[in-house]
Design a protein around this motif. Sequence first.
Motif, mmCIF file in Angstrom:
data_model
loop_
_atom_site.group_PDB
_atom_site.id
_atom_site.type_symbol
_atom_site.label_atom_id
_atom_site.label_comp_id
_atom_site.label_asym_id
_atom_site.label_seq_id
_atom_site.Cartn_x
_atom_site.Cartn_y
_atom_site.Cartn_z
ATOM 1 N N GLN A 1 2.310 12.946 -7.334
ATOM 2 C CA GLN A 1 1.446 13.713 -8.238
ATOM 3 C C GLN A 1 1.014 15.030 -7.615
ATOM 4 O O GLN A 1 0.826 16.022 -8.318
ATOM 5 N N ASP A 2 0.844 15.022 -6.310
ATOM 6 C CA ASP A 2 0.435 16.249 -5.623
ATOM 7 C C ASP A 2 1.617 17.184 -5.360
ATOM 8 O O ASP A 2 1.445 18.248 -4.760
ATOM 9 N N GLN B 1 -7.648 17.915 -7.098
ATOM 10 C CA GLN B 1 -7.040 19.241 -7.162
ATOM 11 C C GLN B 1 -7.960 20.043 -8.074
ATOM 12 O O GLN B 1 -7.983 19.836 -9.279
ATOM 13 N N LEU C 1 2.683 6.664 -2.358
ATOM 14 C CA LEU C 1 3.835 7.425 -2.871
ATOM 15 C C LEU C 1 3.494 8.092 -4.204
ATOM 16 O O LEU C 1 3.872 9.241 -4.447
ATOM 17 N N ARG C 2 2.748 7.362 -5.066
ATOM 18 C CA ARG C 2 2.372 7.932 -6.363
ATOM 19 C C ARG C 2 1.517 9.178 -6.176
ATOM 20 O O ARG C 2 1.691 10.189 -6.842
ATOM 21 N N ILE C 3 0.558 9.093 -5.256
ATOM 22 C CA ILE C 3 -0.353 10.226 -5.037
ATOM 23 C C ILE C 3 0.426 11.425 -4.476
ATOM 24 O O ILE C 3 0.245 12.557 -4.924
ATOM 25 N N SER D 1 0.832 -1.217 0.000
ATOM 26 C CA SER D 1 0.000 0.000 0.000
ATOM 27 C C SER D 1 0.865 1.265 0.000
ATOM 28 O O SER D 1 0.369 2.365 -0.209
ATOM 29 N N GLU E 1 -4.852 -0.542 -6.754
ATOM 30 C CA GLU E 1 -4.647 0.743 -6.075
ATOM 31 C C GLU E 1 -3.603 1.597 -6.803
ATOM 32 O O GLU E 1 -3.720 2.820 -6.848
ATOM 33 N N LEU E 2 -2.615 0.922 -7.385
ATOM 34 C CA LEU E 2 -1.583 1.657 -8.119
ATOM 35 C C LEU E 2 -2.150 2.324 -9.362
ATOM 36 O O LEU E 2 -1.906 3.509 -9.603
ATOM 37 N N ALA F 1 -4.253 5.179 -8.421
ATOM 38 C CA ALA F 1 -3.445 6.344 -8.012
ATOM 39 C C ALA F 1 -2.907 7.079 -9.241
ATOM 40 O O ALA F 1 -2.879 8.302 -9.275
ATOM 41 N N TYR G 1 3.143 2.049 -2.221
ATOM 42 C CA TYR G 1 3.405 2.587 -3.554
ATOM 43 C C TYR G 1 2.265 3.442 -4.114
ATOM 44 O O TYR G 1 2.547 4.518 -4.671
ATOM 45 N N PRO G 2 0.991 3.017 -3.967
ATOM 46 C CA PRO G 2 -0.075 3.938 -4.394
ATOM 47 C C PRO G 2 -0.007 5.267 -3.631
ATOM 48 O O PRO G 2 -0.188 6.331 -4.217
ATOM 49 N N ARG H 1 -3.424 15.482 -15.527
ATOM 50 C CA ARG H 1 -3.663 15.094 -14.129
ATOM 51 C C ARG H 1 -5.094 14.591 -13.897
ATOM 52 O O ARG H 1 -5.316 13.600 -13.248
#
Lengths: 113, 217
Positions: free
Chosen positions: A56-57, B81, A51-53, A46, B69-70, B73, A48-49, B141
């Motif tokens: 992206q933010d 946003q 970390l991706r978010i 869990s 989930e990946l 994401a 990695y998802p 995005r």
Amino acid sequence: MPRDVTKGDLPALILAVLADSACHGYGIARRIEQQSAQALQMKEGSLYPALRILEQDGLIAGEWEVQPSGPARKVYRITANGLLQLKEKQQEWEQYARTMSAILGRKTDAQPA
Amino acid sequence: MHSRLEQYLQTVEQNLHALPAEERHNELNEIRLHMEALVEANRELGSTEEEAVSQALAQFGRAQTVGKELIHAHQWGGQPQWRSLVGATTFNYFGGFVATQITSGLCLLTAHAPLMPVIWIGDSLLTTLSVGWLTGAVAPRHAVKGTLYSHLLRAVTTPFIFALFLPATIRSATLSSMSYWAMLVASTAISTPLAMFGAKLGAQWRSTRVKKMRIVG
């Protein structure tokens, strides 16, 4: 007793770990474990998802780096926005902890009915 | 590498097909390195090879869940946003509107062509796909989500636009006809997934391009 890290808390924990120093995914998981004295557990997939978010933010930045020993690893660093977000999360958490403590932390003198 | 770890990675990969090849490779590589480190650590604690792999798999969680989930994401991000979501929605909405006006003009020129309906339908589908793609390229995005919202918004606002701008005689005949509403529902049902697919392709193209620029830079 070990507790599972909830999805909602994971991003703040990652930011807190990366605020100390840059780290790769495996290292982040180990540091969460160590810093919580093994009290926090999570399914490491869990990470990695989350970390991706965060990437992206714009709260963290990841880059593949060649390691002195072994293969290249993706190393994450906290950004200026990430530090601001972490500060906000810390304030929110302190506020929440104070509120809960005001209720649950009181010594009770009440007698059972 | 252990076959059970390979199998695990294959299951994760099955969920990541929508990602560009390089990005997918990087994701799997990162997970692979993490799992190998877990196996190694478990072995150092005294587990056998098989036990170490089993423990690493349990520590990582279900491959299906990790993959889902990946990809979620990557495609949908975390918290919305608002600026980029509103940007993608607005771009797709007005981009679609402008493109429709241009292609309507082109369709009028082909009004007497023998394959006119085929040209019109093909043209509409191509326009929808192109505007979706452009949305992905301009606002990657939230392109897919923005395109979905834009098409739903268009389905809701089109009758009002008709009511405002069509001459009264045509307006009442149009809006009271069942075939108009059926067409509206059918075109939304067809164009929305098509545009979202275009947006996904556009976002993928943008992400590949950004990476190439980083490498070159």
